[in-house]
Design a protein around this motif. Sequence first.
Motif, PDB file in Angstrom:
ATOM      1  N   GLU A 161      38.538  38.168  46.628  1.00 38.95           N
ATOM      2  CA  GLU A 161      38.827  36.943  47.374  1.00 38.95           C
ATOM      3  C   GLU A 161      37.904  36.782  48.578  1.00 38.95           C
ATOM      4  OE1 GLU A 161      42.505  38.306  50.280  1.00 38.95           O
ATOM      5  OE2 GLU A 161      42.989  37.464  48.316  1.00 38.95           O
ATOM      6  N   ASP A 165      35.677  33.535  49.411  1.00 38.11           N
ATOM      7  CA  ASP A 165      35.736  32.855  50.711  1.00 38.11           C
ATOM      8  C   ASP A 165      34.332  32.639  51.268  1.00 38.11           C
ATOM      9  OD1 ASP A 165      38.477  32.739  50.615  1.00 38.11           O
ATOM     10  OD2 ASP A 165      38.822  34.351  52.058  1.00 38.11           O
ATOM     11  N   GLY A 186      40.338  31.880  43.242  1.00 41.49           N
ATOM     12  CA  GLY A 186      40.424  33.296  43.589  1.00 41.49           C
ATOM     13  C   GLY A 186      40.176  33.540  45.061  1.00 41.49           C
ATOM     14  N   LYS A 187      40.311  32.478  45.873  1.00 42.19           N
ATOM     15  CA  LYS A 187      40.110  32.592  47.316  1.00 42.19           C
ATOM     16  C   LYS A 187      41.335  33.238  47.969  1.00 42.19           C
ATOM     17  CE  LYS A 187      39.766  28.107  47.739  1.00 42.19           C
ATOM     18  NZ  LYS A 187      40.034  27.712  46.342  1.00 42.19           N
ATOM     19  N   SER A 188      41.216  33.575  49.245  1.00 39.73           N
ATOM     20  CA  SER A 188      42.374  34.065  49.991  1.00 39.73           C
ATOM     21  C   SER A 188      43.384  32.932  50.153  1.00 39.73           C
ATOM     22  CB  SER A 188      41.942  34.578  51.367  1.00 39.73           C
ATOM     23  OG  SER A 188      41.447  33.509  52.161  1.00 39.73           O
ATOM     24  N   GLY A 193      43.716  29.652  48.501  1.00 40.49           N
ATOM     25  CA  GLY A 193      43.941  30.396  47.265  1.00 40.49           C
ATOM     26  C   GLY A 193      45.400  30.379  46.843  1.00 40.49           C
ATOM     27  N   ARG A 198      45.696  37.819  42.686  1.00 38.53           N
ATOM     28  CA  ARG A 198      45.111  39.137  42.455  1.00 38.53           C
ATOM     29  C   ARG A 198      45.852  39.890  41.360  1.00 38.53           C
ATOM     30  NH1 ARG A 198      45.087  44.434  43.213  1.00 38.53           N
ATOM     31  NH2 ARG A 198      47.243  44.479  43.910  1.00 38.53           N
TER      32      ARG A 198
END
Length: 467
Positions: A161, A165, A186-188, A193, A198
Amino acid sequence: MTVHDTQNLIESIMESLYKDENFLEEIGADRERYFQSGTEILTTTDKIIKSYIRVSRDNREIERIPAYRVQHNNIAGFYKGGIRFSDQVNESEVENLAILMTLKNALHELPYGGAKGGVVVHPNNYSKRELNMIAKKYVQRFAPDIGPTRDIPAPDMGTNEETMDWMVGEFKTIHPGKNYMGAFTGKSVENGGAQGRREATGRGVYHSYKWLVEDWASQTPDKNDIAEGIHRQQWQLLRDLVDKNIRTEKITVAVQGFGNVGSVAALQAYECEDLDHAITAVSDHQVMLRNKAGLDIPALVEYQTKYRTLPVTEEALQKYGIEAEILQPEDLLTEEVDVMFLAAVEDQITDLNKELVKAKVFVEGANAPIDRAADEYLHNDGRIVIPDILANAGGVMVSYIEWKQDRVTYLYTEEEVLNDMINHMSESCEKVFVSYFKEGLPGIRSTCYVHALKRLFTLLYRHGKLF
């Protein structure tokens, strides 16, 4: 499986669909020409982009790093696929993974095509600053070809992630004032996200196996409901696991690859209340750990989360109260267990070692860990392989949820995300396994390809792409 294996299997399945006159019978006299055109389209990649990333290392040397983005097909929707950082990346591998993404998204009826990216680096050999530069330079090189309505990358091996970002931040810089949130998934969570992203792939991998044993085999006690031959042999294997669980005997499990996917799948098996497992062996690239009575998976997950590897010394095992033998990682493949989760890398069980493996059920958490010769051997031996394009789709399912939430600015809860993914995975499992066992289709992988290629060919036909 290599890119040529995948293309050959597509050709074989397309030939069988051509002969099935009940499939799109409306085509009529143009059938042969349309299928030739469709086969050529689906075995040919739309675009292969190669570039070199120039990065200033911490020692002030300039390094020139090969990087790829392969876009296979977008008839079902925008290109979609991860970006991996690995020193094993090559053009052929990335192309094969892009084709598998097209098939995976079609199988699960997601509105995406298939793509994949790769950078030839081993992340452990680079500082955080250097990895940040590599991520940003990747976006700079491929910016014209990616975006929320063009090609949407996500994490893969060696990325996470944080990498996404960095990449979405660079995309925003390059495209000021334009939509950027949906350009990467799949970002934070703080950066748009999806919660649970995850764990999604590992949870989906475990669910594909659990659905087959608990939701289907335990509810299918009559062999007369199963096609004759190898299908009944495989059904009996699953019924034996069901009976073992009823007798309160533990189903033995081995997990190859104790990273984001394998560790989550192992923990799901360890904590499962409906099926009683003993995870007797796990491995990563450095070590295999074995305990015939069952390993302490929560302790191993705690250690792996902190150190990013499994413990490799007796001292480390003792510190975390873990009882295990320390062996070589390659020893895991020959463990005599009921179920083996393959969550490492490609080509682990091949024509060279296929006769040495002893597990009864194999679940492909990684992409293409079993080559075509080994897959056919295991199938003909009455064993079960749950293919990658079915088993490891949890990540892209949750990526779709993330892409949607970025467009409507609504944050789904983790419970909503994971429930949606599990329900979607259950629908796909039912579609594949019921048709395979009841209709007697030739192989579970082939059955997945049949469903995926039917959808892709139908879309090509409806869009007028086959003339």
